[in-house]
Scaffold this motif. Structure first.
Motif, PDB file in Angstrom:
ATOM      1  N   ALA A   1      26.299  69.286  45.749  1.00  0.00           N
ATOM      2  CA  ALA A   1      25.474  69.108  46.950  1.00  0.00           C
ATOM      3  C   ALA A   1      24.034  69.381  46.536  1.00  0.00           C
ATOM      4  N   ARG A   2      23.158  68.402  46.743  1.00  0.00           N
ATOM      5  CA  ARG A   2      21.792  68.499  46.235  1.00  0.00           C
ATOM      6  C   ARG A   2      20.786  68.617  47.387  1.00  0.00           C
ATOM      7  N   PHE A   3      19.654  69.238  47.072  1.00  0.00           N
ATOM      8  CA  PHE A   3      18.560  69.403  48.042  1.00  0.00           C
ATOM      9  C   PHE A   3      19.049  70.108  49.313  1.00  0.00           C
ATOM     10  N   VAL A   4      19.760  71.198  49.123  1.00  0.00           N
ATOM     11  CA  VAL A   4      20.354  71.926  50.250  1.00  0.00           C
ATOM     12  C   VAL A   4      19.305  72.801  50.925  1.00  0.00           C
ATOM     13  N   THR A   5      19.199  72.681  52.244  1.00  0.00           N
ATOM     14  CA  THR A   5      18.331  73.550  53.038  1.00  0.00           C
ATOM     15  C   THR A   5      19.140  74.159  54.179  1.00  0.00           C
TER      16      THR A   5
ATOM     17  N   ASN B   1      21.316  70.927  55.725  1.00  0.00           N
ATOM     18  CA  ASN B   1      21.028  69.565  55.258  1.00  0.00           C
ATOM     19  C   ASN B   1      21.219  69.495  53.750  1.00  0.00           C
ATOM     20  N   TYR B   2      21.841  68.409  53.285  1.00  0.00           N
ATOM     21  CA  TYR B   2      21.971  68.189  51.839  1.00  0.00           C
ATOM     22  C   TYR B   2      22.222  66.706  51.586  1.00  0.00           C
ATOM     23  N   LYS B   3      22.108  66.312  50.303  1.00  0.00           N
ATOM     24  CA  LYS B   3      22.387  64.932  49.915  1.00  0.00           C
ATOM     25  C   LYS B   3      23.650  64.884  49.076  1.00  0.00           C
TER      26      LYS B   3
END
Length: 284
Positions: free
Chosen positions: A162-166, A213-215
């Motif tokens: 899971a990338r760019f996790v906020t 949120n994630y990509k």
């Protein structure tokens, strides 16, 4: 002159046909996930005017995270002129395969007019997977109207990162003392990350609400809202459970005051006794 040109063009076309008598007409490959099985379907066409004999198609899985189910080679005695045959290979992706695009080498061998020929190339197979995030919360000093901490744990049980996790916290039932939004970055597959938030618990048993949120593997933005219960205690219950220790400040202060008062009383009594003895001596 025109006749010579036509003969030359015919010779070129004939040479092209001789070099490409057998062609791969179509390839149908599956999109796999780790541990998943699928089929590769390869259609081979004979575009020459002679039959192709002893046709052998081999796939090379050496060094690749794929397992052939059955043979990695298939053959057929003959493909007649202007005809096609379909070769089907069953494969399985390994359980620890990384999502991505892979190329499987192949070699196509055949005989044409008793001449052995071969050609080589690669077949593309896509492996995809998605993150699977699991959330849980823990607390430190979970007492109503007291400062404590909420620890959010994010576990990725999926096969992809899971990338760019906020994480953005919605502070219902909590007063946030730290930032309400945190950037984690990447939560790797089969790994976890934790975030700690300093808070004041405004009521007993609030919910920890946050937007994640994630990509995913396909670079698609995914949004999840979590709502996790937190067990927060009244001060009386926290004392009973030993979560907080009773304060003895009042007793210490009261004891100090009592000692001072007793000392003053003692001095006053002692002074009166001295005064009485002094007056008695003067009376004599």
């Amino acid at each position: 002159m025109m006749k010579k040109t036509i003969i030359t063009i015919f010779a070129i076309l004939l040479a092209l046909n001789l070099s490409s008598a057998i062609v791969i007409n179509s390839v149908d490959t599956p999109t796999l996930t780790p541990s998943e099985q699928g089929q590769i379907r390869i259609e081979i066409e004979n575009i020459f005017t002679d039959d192709a004999e002893n046709v052998l198609l081999s796939l090379d899985f050496k060094g690749l995270p794929f397992i052939p189910i059955g043979s990695s080679q298939q053959s057929i005695d003959k493909i007649e002129e202007d005809d096609e045959e379909t070769f089907v290979f069953a494969i399985k992706a390994s359980s620890d395969i990384k999502p991505g695009d892979y190329e499987i080498p192949y070699v196509l061998e055949y005989e044409l007019n008793s001449n052995e020929k071969s050609r080589a190339g690669t077949i593309g197979v896509k492996v995809r997977a998605n993150p699977e995030l699991i959330f849980s919360v823990d607390t430190k000093n979970p007492v109503e109207n007291k400062q404590g901490q909420v620890i959010l744990k994010i576990v990725n049980k999926g096969f992809a990162d899971a990338r760019f996790v906020t994480v953005k916290v919605l502070s219902d039932g909590l007063t946030l003392l730290s930032d309400d939004e945190e950037y984690i970055g990447t939560v790797d597959s089969d790994d976890f990350e934790t975030l700690t938030f300093d808070v004041i618990f405004k009521k007993t048993n609030p919910n920890f609400e946050a937007i994640i949120n994630y990509k995913d593997f396909d670079n698609v933005l995914v949004t999840k809202t979590i709502n996790l219960p937190i067990e927060v205690y009244t001060q009386e219950k926290a004392l009973e459970l030993g979560i907080i220790k009773p304060s003895y400040t009042f007793y210490y202060v009261g004891g100090g005051v009592a000692i001072i008062v007793l000392y003053l009383i003692y001095r006053s009594i002692k002074k009166r006794r001295r005064l009485k003895r002094s007056m008695a001596n003067q009376g004599r």
